[in-house]
Design a protein around this motif. Structure first.
Motif, PDB file in Angstrom:
ATOM      1  N   LEU A 197      22.142  65.840 -38.864  1.00  0.00           N
ATOM      2  CA  LEU A 197      22.928  64.791 -39.169  1.00  0.00           C
ATOM      3  C   LEU A 197      24.167  64.660 -38.370  1.00  0.00           C
ATOM      4  O   LEU A 197      24.905  63.997 -37.904  1.00  0.00           O
ATOM      5  CB  LEU A 197      23.284  64.557 -40.634  1.00  0.00           C
ATOM      6  CG  LEU A 197      22.261  64.027 -41.509  1.00  0.00           C
ATOM      7  CD1 LEU A 197      22.685  63.799 -43.148  1.00  0.00           C
ATOM      8  CD2 LEU A 197      21.950  62.290 -40.842  1.00  0.00           C
ATOM      9  N   GLY A 198      24.638  66.144 -38.028  1.00  0.00           N
ATOM     10  CA  GLY A 198      25.992  66.342 -37.296  1.00  0.00           C
ATOM     11  C   GLY A 198      25.836  65.884 -35.923  1.00  0.00           C
ATOM     12  O   GLY A 198      26.868  65.791 -35.107  1.00  0.00           O
ATOM     13  N   MET A 199      24.544  65.786 -35.407  1.00  0.00           N
ATOM     14  CA  MET A 199      24.346  65.255 -34.012  1.00  0.00           C
ATOM     15  C   MET A 199      24.629  63.647 -33.998  1.00  0.00           C
ATOM     16  O   MET A 199      24.804  63.094 -32.819  1.00  0.00           O
ATOM     17  CB  MET A 199      22.916  65.341 -33.509  1.00  0.00           C
ATOM     18  CG  MET A 199      22.576  66.947 -33.320  1.00  0.00           C
ATOM     19  SD  MET A 199      23.535  67.421 -31.886  1.00  0.00           S
ATOM     20  CE  MET A 199      24.307  68.925 -32.689  1.00  0.00           C
ATOM     21  N   ALA A 200      24.806  62.902 -34.937  1.00  0.00           N
ATOM     22  CA  ALA A 200      25.197  61.544 -35.119  1.00  0.00           C
ATOM     23  C   ALA A 200      26.074  61.197 -34.294  1.00  0.00           C
ATOM     24  O   ALA A 200      26.349  60.137 -33.591  1.00  0.00           O
ATOM     25  CB  ALA A 200      25.049  61.102 -36.373  1.00  0.00           C
ATOM     26  N   LEU A 208      27.339  50.953 -39.724  1.00  0.00           N
ATOM     27  CA  LEU A 208      26.324  51.665 -39.745  1.00  0.00           C
ATOM     28  C   LEU A 208      26.255  52.904 -39.441  1.00  0.00           C
ATOM     29  O   LEU A 208      25.860  54.168 -39.779  1.00  0.00           O
ATOM     30  CB  LEU A 208      24.976  50.958 -39.401  1.00  0.00           C
ATOM     31  CG  LEU A 208      24.491  49.647 -40.323  1.00  0.00           C
ATOM     32  CD1 LEU A 208      23.537  48.994 -39.496  1.00  0.00           C
ATOM     33  CD2 LEU A 208      23.941  50.066 -41.640  1.00  0.00           C
ATOM     34  N   GLY A 209      26.751  53.091 -38.087  1.00  0.00           N
ATOM     35  CA  GLY A 209      26.971  54.395 -37.251  1.00  0.00           C
ATOM     36  C   GLY A 209      27.885  55.369 -38.135  1.00  0.00           C
ATOM     37  O   GLY A 209      27.639  56.582 -38.401  1.00  0.00           O
ATOM     38  N   SER A 246      26.444  56.797 -41.226  1.00  0.00           N
ATOM     39  CA  SER A 246      25.667  58.418 -40.982  1.00  0.00           C
ATOM     40  C   SER A 246      26.687  59.391 -40.566  1.00  0.00           C
ATOM     41  O   SER A 246      26.569  60.669 -40.879  1.00  0.00           O
ATOM     42  CB  SER A 246      24.643  58.111 -39.747  1.00  0.00           C
ATOM     43  OG  SER A 246      25.148  57.434 -38.567  1.00  0.00           O
TER      44      SER A 246
END
Lengths: 233, 99
Positions: free
Chosen positions: A161-164, A19-20, A23
């Motif tokens: 989203l880049g921070m995921a 899941l990680g 993203s």
């Protein structure tokens, strides 16, 4: 031990990683398309590399039309940590790991798969197969989604989203720091060194990849030496 | 055509880095220094990749700082990988609306 529960346990442990990755790889897919790569190229890269930092660097180099030597060197440097993880994980493999299975399953060593697998005393091939499947699918699927949606989503969303990726790193580091003072020391040292390489103008000739390698090897060495000394004292 | 070569070189280099040590390293490491070193190195690599680069990576370092703070708080509260990652994204997005 029966091998079936091991495979199931691996699958279960792989779900949060998958899941990680879903993203994070959406971010990779977005970056690939905005770097001028075809959707299929982005997907193939994810299916054959399975490395967030390496792929992010690769996309940058391809977009800039860099040489093949340059891309090889950057992959070597940024992904060198996998060699360290592979050696580390090889210490925990049981007899089910034949040469062929090592050659195959070795391809699935990532930061998170390594972190989860290495928390077990013994790693069986069944467990490793289970652990690798969902993250691999998540990584490929996310890339495809990101590459397809890359042109549609607003910049504010793609930036967030880049921070995921970093969120995942923090999720692995912080609990380990809480558990061990030695890990805390290692992390603090690594951050200080990496900050030094980044902000001190004298070190500006050292690239991102080399800075990561130098910071981490020095920090882990110093911590390990202190641990050895304390244990023998 | 050149794109194909990029992909092949990336895949081969990345594969060999992982699979060669994984396959060739058969003996248990006896040195206690190396045992500690291997226990610490993944955290050191991840930490060095996160800071300070996280703050330079996005368009806005303030958003990245909020993402970092959210991730640390959630991780301290023992939340799962996906919750921490999502929390970081949400924090960065919300901070982006304000700053």
């Amino acid at each position: 031990m029966n091998s079936k529960p091991l495979f199931k346990q691996g699958l279960k442990d792989g779900i949060p990683i998958g899941l990680g990755y879903l993203s994070v790889s959406i971010g990779i897919g977005i970056a690939a398309v905005s770097g001028g790569l075809h959707i299929i190229t982005a997907l193939l890269m994810s299916m054959t590399n399975l490395t967030s930092a390496g792929q992010a660097a690769g996309i940058t180099i391809i977009a800039a039309g860099g040489t093949l030597f340059e891309i090889a060197l950057v992959q070597l440097v940024i992904n060198l940590r996998y060699a360290l993880m592979a050696i580390s994980l090889s210490q925990r493999l049981d007899a089910s790991f034949t040469t062929g299975k090592r050659l195959f399953l070795g391809a699935f060593i990532t930061d998170e798969i390594y972190a989860v697998a290495t928390s077990r005393d013994n790693v069986n091939t069944r467990y490793m197969y289970g652990l690798a499947i969902i993250p691999y699918i998540g990584w490929a699927a996310g890339t495809l989604i990101g590459a397809s949606a890359g042109t549609i989503l607003p910049v504010a969303v793609t930036t967030a989203l880049g921070m995921a990726l970093y969120g995942m790193f923090v999720a692995i580091i912080v609990p380990a720091m809480k558990k061990s003072r030695d890990v805390s020391l290692t992390v603090i040292l690594a951050v200080l060194l990496s900050t030094m390489f980044r902000v001190v103008p004298f070190f500006s000739f050292i690239s991102y990849g080399f800075a990561v390698i130098l910071s981490s090897v020095i920090a882990a060495s110093v911590s390990a030496m202190l641990s050895v000394r304390r244990r023998s004292a | 055509m050149k794109t194909a070569w990029y992909l092949i070189v990336m895949a081969v280099v990345t594969y060999l880095i992982r699979a060669l040590p994984f396959t060739l390293c058969r003996n248990k490491v006896k040195s206690s220094f190396l045992q500690y070193f291997f226990a610490y190195i993944p955290y050191a690599v991840l930490a060095a990749m996160t800071l300070p680069h996280m703050l330079y990576d996005g368009k806005n370092p303030i958003c990245a700082a909020f993402a970092l703070l959210a991730a640390i708080v959630l991780a301290l509260c023992k939340r799962s990988l996906i919750t921490v990652a999502t929390g970081a994204c949400v924090a960065a997005f919300l901070a982006g609306l304000i700053f």
